[in-house]
Design an enzyme around this catalytic site. Structure first.
Site, PDB file in Angstrom:
ATOM      1  N   CYS A 219       0.865  -1.186   0.000  1.00  0.00           N
ATOM      2  CA  CYS A 219       0.000   0.000   0.000  1.00  0.00           C
ATOM      3  C   CYS A 219       0.894   1.225   0.000  1.00  0.00           C
ATOM      4  CB  CYS A 219      -0.913  -0.009   1.221  1.00  0.00           C
ATOM      5  SG  CYS A 219      -1.902   1.501   1.380  1.00  0.00           S
TER       6      CYS A 219
ATOM      7  N   PHE B  57     -14.879  18.240  21.660  1.00  0.00           N
ATOM      8  CA  PHE B  57     -14.512  16.994  20.958  1.00  0.00           C
ATOM      9  C   PHE B  57     -12.989  16.863  20.963  1.00  0.00           C
ATOM     10  CE2 PHE B  57     -18.224  19.008  19.014  1.00  0.00           C
ATOM     11  CZ  PHE B  57     -19.206  18.034  19.134  1.00  0.00           C
TER      12      PHE B  57
ATOM     13  N   CYS C 205     -14.002  17.029   9.411  1.00  0.00           N
ATOM     14  CA  CYS C 205     -13.675  15.939   8.488  1.00  0.00           C
ATOM     15  C   CYS C 205     -14.842  15.674   7.543  1.00  0.00           C
ATOM     16  CB  CYS C 205     -13.321  14.666   9.267  1.00  0.00           C
ATOM     17  SG  CYS C 205     -14.628  14.081  10.362  1.00  0.00           S
TER      18      CYS C 205
END
Length: 441
Positions: free
Chosen positions: A164, A302, A397
């Site tokens: 990868c 968060f 995100c």
């Protein structure tokens, strides 16, 4: 499978009109929208159907007639079959342009907000950047081998890959060796996944095991780990059950933020950013945008294991970090002690629920940083009427939920959007990481 037989078998020629939010080419056939993998705007392609629903269809390119000028040849031989990347056929600059265009479009359409200024994109290494991943493992008897890697594109099966290119080389170049090692274990068919956690100088692989390995299995794993300078752990149950192999020391991966003089220890299954280069740039940008002084009380929502909280504490007077995951909060407190930061506190709270009755929530904060999950932060935004922060930095995100929340901040709470931009946390994919700055006029 009878459903699949209804798909037309003959290739269809179309011109690609635009790109979808996940990087697929969009065209129309008989009035129905078709999303086509690896197709780019302006290209004339032959595609075959891979799925057809009432409202849309999906397909893949089988022949390219015209090339978009930004098309490049994928660097990875498994691109197209492996689902780990979706954008290797687009040059690096155009990948950024696509993400910036998507951010603008989402703000305009979902948030009803125009971005007045686009921040220069944060970019870093395009390959070998990924330090965190959950890789699938599968013993395939027909092939006589163990596959290690990611799922096939739009398919639950593991892709047959030997390497990868976006993974850190210490793991990305060893997938075949890993598979060969596992194939020699008695529990080769009882290992469904490997949690990869790479620090600045450590690599830990946590093997999820449905059955404990034998003494011989453990020795085989131990020898592999020593040979390749990695640490192998076993995970018999949940994330808290991860332990080193018998007799091996516990290796705690860590990463540092030299600019702020802080270091983070973390456990293999804990959330950390996958791209250290972009993470460092992102934190520097966020803190600069907040314009911190020792007079500031900052709220970090968060906060995870304190990725932003601890750097904030080196610049601000006091910082409060809030996170819903108790183990992460405990680890964040430990990292604060490790870094000798005593002007920071952490609390566990579900930020999708009403938090107004919690003592920390009844305080006032001059600046706020948010870094929520893909679901965004809409539930907690009503508290801003009480906190009344002067500046807000929102790290996201998911551009669609950022756009929705930007609409709330601007159109309902009276904040001004100053600028927003993308951060290339996941090169070669259509994933968009972004950051926005809001101020109280």
């Amino acid at each position: 499978m009878a459903y699949k037989k209804k798909l037309p078998l003959d290739p269809v020629t179309v011109t690609i009109e635009s790109l979808s939010h996940d990087g697929r080419g969009i065209s129309h056939v008989n009035g129905k929208v078709v999303f086509i993998d690896e197709a780019l705007p302006g290209e004339s392609v032959d595609f075959v159907y891979t799925d057809s629903r009432r409202d849309y269809a999906e397909g893949k390119v089988v022949k390219l007639h015209d090339r978009n000028p930004h098309r490049v040849d994928p660097a990875c031989p498994y691109f197209g079959s492996c689902g780990g990347c979706s954008f290797q056929h687009v040059d690096d600059a155009e990948q950024i342009q696509f993400k910036e265009d998507l951010l603008r479009e989402q703000f305009r359409r979902i948030g009803k907000v125009e971005i007045p200024q686009i921040w220069e994109a944060l970019t870093g290494p395009h390959w070998g950047y990924r330090t965190k991943a959950r890789m699938g493992v599968k013993w395939v008897a027909k092939k006589g081998r163990v596959l290690v890697g990611f799922r096939e594109r739009r398919n639950p099966y593991l892709a047959e890959i030997d390497a990868c290119k976006v993974m850190h080389p210490i793991v990305g170049e060893k997938l075949t060796l890993l598979g060969d090692m596992i194939a020699g274990l008695t529990i080769k068919d009882k290992i469904p996944q490997i949690e990869v956690a790479i620090g600045d100088s450590e690599c830990v692989l946590a093997f999820r095991v449905l059955e404990m390995p034998t003494t011989e299995d453990k020795q085989r794993m131990r020898e592999f780990a020593h040979r390749h300078q990695i640490s192998i752990c076993l995970q018999p149950k949940g994330p808290d059950s991860i332990v080193p192999l018998d007799g091996e020391p516990e290796v705690i991966p860590s990463y540092a933020l030299p600019e702020f003089g802080v270091k983070f220890n973390f456990r293999p299954a804990m959330f950390t950013q996958v791209n250290y280069d972009i993470n460092r740039q992102m934190i520097a940008r966020a803190l600069a945008a907040l314009e911190l002084t020792k007079a500031d009380r900052v709220l970090d929502l968060f906060c995870g294991l304190g990725n932003f909280t601890l750097p904030l504490a080196t610049r601000a007077g006091y910082v409060v970090g809030i996170e819903g995951d108790t183990p992460l909060v405990n680890h964040a407190r430990e990292n604060a002690r490790l870094n000798r930061l005593d002007n920071v506190e952490f609390h566990v709270a579900d930020l999708t629920k009403d938090v107004r009755d919690q003592p920390w929530s009844q305080q006032k904060f001059t600046k706020v940083l948010l870094d929520p999950s893909r679901a965004g932060a809409s539930e907690v935004l009503h508290n801003f009427k009480h906190w009344r922060p002067e500046r807000i930095v929102y790290v996201s995100c998911n551009p669609s939920t950022l756009a929705r929340d930007a609409g709330i901040l601007v159109n309902e709470l009276g904040y001004q959007l100053v600028k927003a931009g993308v951060m290339d946390m996941f090169p070669q994919t259509a994933h968009v990481e972004s950051i926005a700055l809001f101020v109280k006029p």
